[in-house]
Write a protein that holds these residues in place. Structure first.
Motif, PDB file in Angstrom:
ATOM      1  N   THR A 204      -1.445  -0.267  -9.411  1.00  0.00           N
ATOM      2  CA  THR A 204      -1.224   0.615  -8.255  1.00  0.00           C
ATOM      3  C   THR A 204      -2.071   0.081  -7.104  1.00  0.00           C
ATOM      4  O   THR A 204      -3.287   0.238  -7.083  1.00  0.00           O
ATOM      5  CB  THR A 204      -1.632   2.069  -8.587  1.00  0.00           C
ATOM      6  N   LEU A 205      -1.394  -0.521  -6.178  1.00  0.00           N
ATOM      7  CA  LEU A 205      -2.052  -1.384  -5.206  1.00  0.00           C
ATOM      8  C   LEU A 205      -1.086  -1.575  -4.048  1.00  0.00           C
ATOM      9  O   LEU A 205       0.059  -1.953  -4.241  1.00  0.00           O
ATOM     10  CB  LEU A 205      -2.276  -2.732  -5.911  1.00  0.00           C
ATOM     11  N   ALA A 206      -1.546  -1.327  -2.830  1.00  0.00           N
ATOM     12  CA  ALA A 206      -0.668  -1.567  -1.683  1.00  0.00           C
ATOM     13  C   ALA A 206      -0.552  -3.064  -1.435  1.00  0.00           C
ATOM     14  O   ALA A 206      -1.514  -3.807  -1.622  1.00  0.00           O
ATOM     15  CB  ALA A 206      -1.233  -0.882  -0.444  1.00  0.00           C
ATOM     16  N   GLY A 207       0.636  -3.498  -1.034  1.00  0.00           N
ATOM     17  CA  GLY A 207       0.823  -4.889  -0.631  1.00  0.00           C
ATOM     18  C   GLY A 207       1.455  -5.787  -1.669  1.00  0.00           C
ATOM     19  O   GLY A 207       1.631  -6.978  -1.442  1.00  0.00           O
ATOM     20  N   LEU A 208       1.850  -5.200  -2.807  1.00  0.00           N
ATOM     21  CA  LEU A 208       2.411  -6.039  -3.879  1.00  0.00           C
ATOM     22  C   LEU A 208       3.726  -6.700  -3.471  1.00  0.00           C
ATOM     23  O   LEU A 208       4.112  -7.707  -4.063  1.00  0.00           O
ATOM     24  CB  LEU A 208       2.647  -5.194  -5.140  1.00  0.00           C
ATOM     25  N   ASP A 209       4.408  -6.106  -2.490  1.00  0.00           N
ATOM     26  CA  ASP A 209       5.706  -6.649  -2.108  1.00  0.00           C
ATOM     27  C   ASP A 209       5.659  -7.538  -0.868  1.00  0.00           C
ATOM     28  O   ASP A 209       6.696  -7.968  -0.362  1.00  0.00           O
ATOM     29  CB  ASP A 209       6.707  -5.504  -1.921  1.00  0.00           C
ATOM     30  N   LEU A 210       4.473  -7.829  -0.385  1.00  0.00           N
ATOM     31  CA  LEU A 210       4.346  -8.722   0.770  1.00  0.00           C
ATOM     32  C   LEU A 210       4.839 -10.122   0.402  1.00  0.00           C
ATOM     33  O   LEU A 210       4.710 -10.551  -0.735  1.00  0.00           O
ATOM     34  CB  LEU A 210       2.864  -8.827   1.192  1.00  0.00           C
TER      35      LEU A 210
END
Lengths: 454, 454
Positions: free
Chosen positions: B119-125
């Motif tokens: 659970t971490l923002a930015g995984l789809d960058l």
């Protein structure tokens, strides 16, 4: 204090001494060593002679100091000449022939084997050698340094013959291997022998098949090997590598019972027929785990194990030798060849109903650099489906030796061929495939077995 | 004619199909393959990305043609979206979302696992990747070709993280490995993890310990990894290698019972709770041979075995999965690291009374060129003396993988540590010693065990 005396300071003798010491820190332990080289790796002599091992002293499994540090007394240069079981003494002579009598409570005979001498004139000519003891290695080394031989003839294409063909070729000699049977390394199926033949040929080693030697003669600085074929063969050096025979004269004289090829009869505890006398190593009959009977099968690994068992028992233990599977491996140039258990024909002779399948595959995933071809043969029993034996050939670096040991371990445990597929073996693309090559071969065996039975 | 349908065309699915065909030449066999890459060696992706494997097509264990030649129908690009057990049908959609309903008599679910998403923002960058499927590999390859990244951050220091640290370093990137636990490869004892750390450091891979990632952000063409330590880390590429989770949404929806981490519950015959539905591979709970219970332990080798069992049984056989030992091996630069069975702490947790000994020795006789250091750890039970596990580290070429497999085979057969000394293993000086290193370690274990018990 109890006295343990060991006759022989090679693999079996030293392992016995070390194990007895582990078992009993107070026991008096002495070892009679005929030469001055206890615990040397005689298997390393070909690599010393090839130049790959520059210093012969590194061939020692342990130094004399390391052995003596375990409070093991080494009688170097002392050859046992008589065993007197009723009085529990052994007479030894040193190199000046002075006798010395030693007492024992327990005795371990580990006199090893000697090179077999074919009945052949000329075996004692300068330039004609065996390779068994450190002294043999030194003799060859001295001869090569002094005489710079350019060519060599090797009688016999067993393990030593092959390793020395490799060694002398590396040393720059032109080597010719003579074999009587028409086959290379009769311990393997003929097709695998032919692969070795290819490797020998690639490295310039000549092979002459189906040849009987009648004599060796010296003529104009050359050794002439007269033989059953019309053309006499000439070379500067001759190595006689036609096998070994157990060294049991001393034991026999003392009433120790011998059997197959005069090897000492022992039980699984390594006890001879005489109370408090044990024997181990290349001088004894060896229990075969698959044949369920004794055989003469001298191997360094077996000598280590038997020595350990004898030492443990002589120090009051109750260990048993679990038996040999005849596991062997040899490196010949860039090829590694190994076997364990029984060949198809041996299994048949022993009353099994063998089926042998062969497979050629890659040692690891072919997409990863360096994959090389691996040839595996599995022999199993059609009725019980038990694994009976395996042979493997591949390149140095293909994990042939330890991969074969998976099968040796399976054999030891009486596994079926099919159950090999259930083994949780390690896999990464640079080192194997998800089904290890031994499992792919097991699958081929199972399919073939099923096909035959339906 | 009986219909076998398999959902999933990776290790478990294809092995099931092939085994079913071996068992039954007339069965109708179909495999739904979500992408276009059936039977690819995803374990090979790091070597493709490193450049060691130039052509990704060689990663296929088998080509499509080879599979189809076995009369196995491959539905490429077809993703199963519904299982209807009462009617024995599966609905699949192709890449244009057109549905198709397929009947089955027997169904095997082999849907595998997906990369765990922390659970971490930015995984789809763009520039942030997982590595699990062929598609992941292609994405990384495309990104590297187009953007020529100079640096990479890898989250996770498990097998994939380590292999990718090696791969990207070979590719010229500066690599930093982040790990939360403060340990490298927690599957091993910490000391062995430290040896890997040394190898990483030797090759310029940075390691940051005890770090929690809070988010990944894109800023000025750079990816910024924000974390629990004060300094944000920057790189051109981020690989998230924090483990996998079983892919069982479809199965769960159909009423298939799941357990540990939502993996499908199966018996040893690979049957689920629903009649005629089997499951195998990374989507199932795996029977552990030593723990005598189920665990979630996804491994390619296990998937192969379970697939074979499921395929055999779906075709009318009565095979059982023998259980995993958790055998694993990984090559990291020039080092090979392997384990089988239980670590000391795992054995303790499982109720054993473990003793672990460690040994450093040579992979082969040190006098022969190329000998390298081998570290072995053996864990055995003090009470029963049974072998419980082993770990090994050595250099590539030291037969670490197949040497570890001797111990995996011994474990499979429930051998004691002491009995390892009775194994008739192969020996030649360039490849081992008369007592193989695993036996030397077994001897050290026995001495230590004896010392503790007296």
């Amino acid at each position: 204090m109890s006295h343990l005396l060991i006759i022989g300071g090679s693999d079996a003798g030293i392992n016995a001494a070390l194990r007895a010491r582990e078992m009993d820190s107070s026991m008096d332990i002495s070892v009679l060593v005929a030469d001055r080289f206890p615990n040397y790796s005689i298997c390393g002599l070909p690599f010393y002679l090839s130049g790959e091992v520059p210093d012969w002293q590194t061939l020692a499994h342990r130094t004399i100091e390391e052995i003596e540090r375990q409070a093991i007394r080494l009688w170097l240069g002392h050859r046992a000449v008589n065993i007197d079981p009723p009085n529990k003494t052994v007479t030894a002579v040193n190199q000046e022939s002075q006798p010395r009598r030693l007492n024992y409570d327990r005795l371990i005979i580990a006199t090893g084997a000697v090179s077999a001498r074919p009945t052949l004139a000329g075996l004692d000519l300068p330039g004609v050698f065996h390779l068994r003891r450190m002294g043999d290695g030194f003799s060859i080394e001295r001869y090569m340094s002094a005489r710079h031989p350019e060519s060599a003839i090797i009688l016999g294409s067993g393990y030593i013959g092959l390793e020395m063909a490799d060694a002398l070729t590396r040393k720059g000699l032109t080597v010719t291997l003579l074999n009587r049977s028409g086959r290379i390394l009769t311990e393997l199926d003929p097709e695998l022998g032919d692969m070795i033949r290819g490797e020998l040929s690639k490295h310039g080693v000549g092979v002459v098949d189906r040849i009987d030697i009648t004599s060796i003669e010296k003529k104009d600085q050359k050794l002439t090997v007269r033989n059953s074929q019309s053309v006499p063969l000439e070379s500067d050096l001759v190595l006689v590598a036609t096998g070994v025979a157990p060294e049991t004269t001393l034991a026999g004289k003392a009433g120790v019972v011998t059997g197959i090829r005069q090897a000492i009869q022992v039980n699984r505890a390594m006890e001879t027929n005489i109370k408090d006398i044990y024997a181990a190593g290349d001088c004894v009959e060896t229990w075969h785990r698959l044949l369920n009977k004794y055989a003469y099968l001298p191997l360094g690994t077996t000598a280590h194990k038997q020595g350990r068992v004898a030492g443990e028992n002589a120090a009051g233990g109750s260990q048993e030798f679990s038996g040999t599977l005849g596991t062997q491996v040899v490196k010949i140039f860039d090829l590694v060849v190994a076997r364990t258990g029984l060949l198809d024909k041996e299994a048949l002779e022993a009353g099994f109903d063998p089926l042998t399948v062969k497979m050629e595959t890659w040692d690891h995933k072919v997409y990863y650099p360096g994959a090389s071809s691996l040839h595996i043969r599995l022999t199993g029993d059609r009725k019980t489906k038990r694994l009976l034996g395996a042979q493997m050939i591949g390149s140095y670096g293909a994990e042939v030796s330890k991969r074969l040991d998976i099968l040796a371990t399976a054999l030891f445990n009486g596994m079926t061929v099919e159950s090999l597929n259930h083994l949780d073996l390690s896999y990464t693309p640079p080192l194997s495939s998800p089904w290890d090559p031994v499992q792919l071969t097991a699958q081929a065996w199972s399919l073939e077995q099923k096909f035959f039975c339906h």
